[in-house]
Motif scaffolding. Sequence first.
Motif, PDB file in Angstrom:
ATOM      1  N   TRP A  49      12.750  -6.411   8.775  1.00  0.00           N
ATOM      2  CA  TRP A  49      11.803  -6.778  10.220  1.00  0.00           C
ATOM      3  C   TRP A  49      12.040  -4.674  11.498  1.00  0.00           C
ATOM      4  N   PHE A  50      11.629  -4.648  11.852  1.00  0.00           N
ATOM      5  CA  PHE A  50      11.433  -2.785  12.381  1.00  0.00           C
ATOM      6  C   PHE A  50      12.290  -2.260  13.574  1.00  0.00           C
ATOM      7  N   PHE A  51      11.547  -3.727  14.939  1.00  0.00           N
ATOM      8  CA  PHE A  51      12.679  -3.885  16.558  1.00  0.00           C
ATOM      9  C   PHE A  51      11.720  -4.277  16.944  1.00  0.00           C
ATOM     10  N   LYS A  52      12.761  -5.033  18.152  1.00  0.00           N
ATOM     11  CA  LYS A  52      12.347  -6.429  19.076  1.00  0.00           C
ATOM     12  C   LYS A  52      11.848  -5.960  20.441  1.00  0.00           C
ATOM     13  N   LEU A  66       0.922  -1.232   0.435  1.00  0.00           N
ATOM     14  CA  LEU A  66      -0.227  -0.561   0.256  1.00  0.00           C
ATOM     15  C   LEU A  66       1.343   1.181  -0.103  1.00  0.00           C
ATOM     16  N   LEU A  67       1.914   1.502   0.467  1.00  0.00           N
ATOM     17  CA  LEU A  67       2.846   2.376   0.633  1.00  0.00           C
ATOM     18  C   LEU A  67       3.713   2.722   0.009  1.00  0.00           C
ATOM     19  N   GLY A  68       4.194   2.052  -1.172  1.00  0.00           N
ATOM     20  CA  GLY A  68       4.619   2.354  -2.209  1.00  0.00           C
ATOM     21  C   GLY A  68       5.867   2.027  -2.217  1.00  0.00           C
ATOM     22  N   ASP A  69       7.177   2.740  -2.225  1.00  0.00           N
ATOM     23  CA  ASP A  69       8.534   2.152  -2.061  1.00  0.00           C
ATOM     24  C   ASP A  69       8.901   3.407  -0.994  1.00  0.00           C
ATOM     25  N   ILE A  70       9.939   2.495   0.165  1.00  0.00           N
ATOM     26  CA  ILE A  70       9.622   3.248   1.424  1.00  0.00           C
ATOM     27  C   ILE A  70      10.932   4.195   1.133  1.00  0.00           C
ATOM     28  N   VAL A  71      11.156   4.761   1.267  1.00  0.00           N
ATOM     29  CA  VAL A  71      12.404   5.540   1.178  1.00  0.00           C
ATOM     30  C   VAL A  71      12.969   6.328   2.696  1.00  0.00           C
ATOM     31  N   PHE A  72      12.488   5.724   4.014  1.00  0.00           N
ATOM     32  CA  PHE A  72      13.082   6.784   5.492  1.00  0.00           C
ATOM     33  C   PHE A  72      11.990   5.878   6.519  1.00  0.00           C
ATOM     34  N   VAL A  73      13.067   5.059   7.105  1.00  0.00           N
ATOM     35  CA  VAL A  73      12.396   4.647   8.510  1.00  0.00           C
ATOM     36  C   VAL A  73      12.514   5.126   9.681  1.00  0.00           C
ATOM     37  N   GLU A  74      11.741   5.484  10.601  1.00  0.00           N
ATOM     38  CA  GLU A  74      12.435   6.264  11.855  1.00  0.00           C
ATOM     39  C   GLU A  74      11.748   5.283  13.299  1.00  0.00           C
ATOM     40  N   LEU A  75      13.150   4.307  13.488  1.00  0.00           N
ATOM     41  CA  LEU A  75      12.510   3.652  14.183  1.00  0.00           C
ATOM     42  C   LEU A  75      12.839   4.284  15.776  1.00  0.00           C
ATOM     43  N   PRO A  76      11.832   3.287  16.768  1.00  0.00           N
ATOM     44  CA  PRO A  76      12.084   3.830  18.272  1.00  0.00           C
ATOM     45  C   PRO A  76      13.127   4.078  19.208  1.00  0.00           C
ATOM     46  N   LYS A  77      13.829   4.304  20.031  1.00  0.00           N
ATOM     47  CA  LYS A  77      14.881   4.415  20.813  1.00  0.00           C
ATOM     48  C   LYS A  77      14.983   2.887  21.598  1.00  0.00           C
ATOM     49  N   GLU A 128      -0.531   0.412  21.439  1.00  0.00           N
ATOM     50  CA  GLU A 128      -0.846   1.239  19.929  1.00  0.00           C
ATOM     51  C   GLU A 128      -0.017   1.606  20.002  1.00  0.00           C
ATOM     52  N   GLU A 129       0.926   2.121  20.779  1.00  0.00           N
ATOM     53  CA  GLU A 129       1.800   3.624  20.669  1.00  0.00           C
ATOM     54  C   GLU A 129       2.768   4.072  19.390  1.00  0.00           C
ATOM     55  N   GLN A 130       2.061   5.188  19.223  1.00  0.00           N
ATOM     56  CA  GLN A 130       3.549   4.877  17.816  1.00  0.00           C
ATOM     57  C   GLN A 130       4.865   5.112  18.015  1.00  0.00           C
ATOM     58  N   ALA A 131       5.112   3.512  17.286  1.00  0.00           N
ATOM     59  CA  ALA A 131       6.479   3.314  16.935  1.00  0.00           C
ATOM     60  C   ALA A 131       8.316   3.547  16.888  1.00  0.00           C
ATOM     61  N   GLY A 132       7.626   4.077  15.531  1.00  0.00           N
ATOM     62  CA  GLY A 132       7.677   5.129  14.608  1.00  0.00           C
ATOM     63  C   GLY A 132       7.126   5.358  13.783  1.00  0.00           C
ATOM     64  N   VAL A 133       8.184   6.028  12.161  1.00  0.00           N
ATOM     65  CA  VAL A 133       7.330   6.219  10.824  1.00  0.00           C
ATOM     66  C   VAL A 133       8.232   5.552   9.354  1.00  0.00           C
ATOM     67  N   VAL A 134       6.911   5.565   8.625  1.00  0.00           N
ATOM     68  CA  VAL A 134       8.191   5.258   7.799  1.00  0.00           C
ATOM     69  C   VAL A 134       6.830   6.011   6.431  1.00  0.00           C
ATOM     70  N   GLU A 135       7.971   6.274   5.846  1.00  0.00           N
ATOM     71  CA  GLU A 135       7.996   6.982   4.831  1.00  0.00           C
ATOM     72  C   GLU A 135       7.994   6.354   3.621  1.00  0.00           C
ATOM     73  N   SER A 136       7.232   7.214   2.167  1.00  0.00           N
ATOM     74  CA  SER A 136       6.767   6.167   1.450  1.00  0.00           C
ATOM     75  C   SER A 136       6.743   7.605   0.083  1.00  0.00           C
ATOM     76  N   VAL A 137       7.726   6.693  -1.120  1.00  0.00           N
ATOM     77  CA  VAL A 137       6.967   7.505  -1.923  1.00  0.00           C
ATOM     78  C   VAL A 137       5.839   8.381  -1.692  1.00  0.00           C
ATOM     79  N   LYS A 138       4.677   7.949  -1.466  1.00  0.00           N
ATOM     80  CA  LYS A 138       3.168   7.998  -1.559  1.00  0.00           C
ATOM     81  C   LYS A 138       3.273   8.955   0.237  1.00  0.00           C
ATOM     82  N   ALA A 139       3.050   8.777   0.370  1.00  0.00           N
ATOM     83  CA  ALA A 139       2.864   8.558   1.847  1.00  0.00           C
ATOM     84  C   ALA A 139       3.856   8.905   3.051  1.00  0.00           C
TER      85      ALA A 139
END
Length: 128
Positions: A101-104, A36-47, A55-66
């Motif tokens: 994968w994003f985090f453990k 759905l996102l398309g090509d992912i260009v940036f990932v922000e991960l938790p500390k 359900e707390e925000q743990a990070g952000v994914v940015e793609s060419v679409k959104a």
Amino acid sequence: MSNIPAELKYVDSHEWLRLEADGSVTVGITAHAQELLGDIVFVELPKVGAVLAKEEQAGVVESVKAASDVYCPIAGEVLEVNAELEGAPDLANNEPYGDGWFFKIKPANAADLDGLMDAAAYAKEIGA
């Protein structure tokens, strides 16, 4: 149709979870989410060391679409993040259930995994 591995658990915000032998849980985004996102260009991960609520925000994914938030599917402490994603965010597209994968996390309560969707329920959720 999306690839939905049977051994994983899923949540409706399109994260997957894998219980590891040491009791930790690996979290990533599903193949459906990355499609759905398309090509992912940036990932922000938790500390590492962050204590996150379910359900707390743990990070952000940015793609060419959104841009899209990544949520913590269960409460717990972040043990490790996938630093490779910072330099190669396309791993989330190419290997969402492997090297992408994003985090453990160390679950606050391992029983929280019991209430999550299995592959069949997630397939139904996304209409696959």
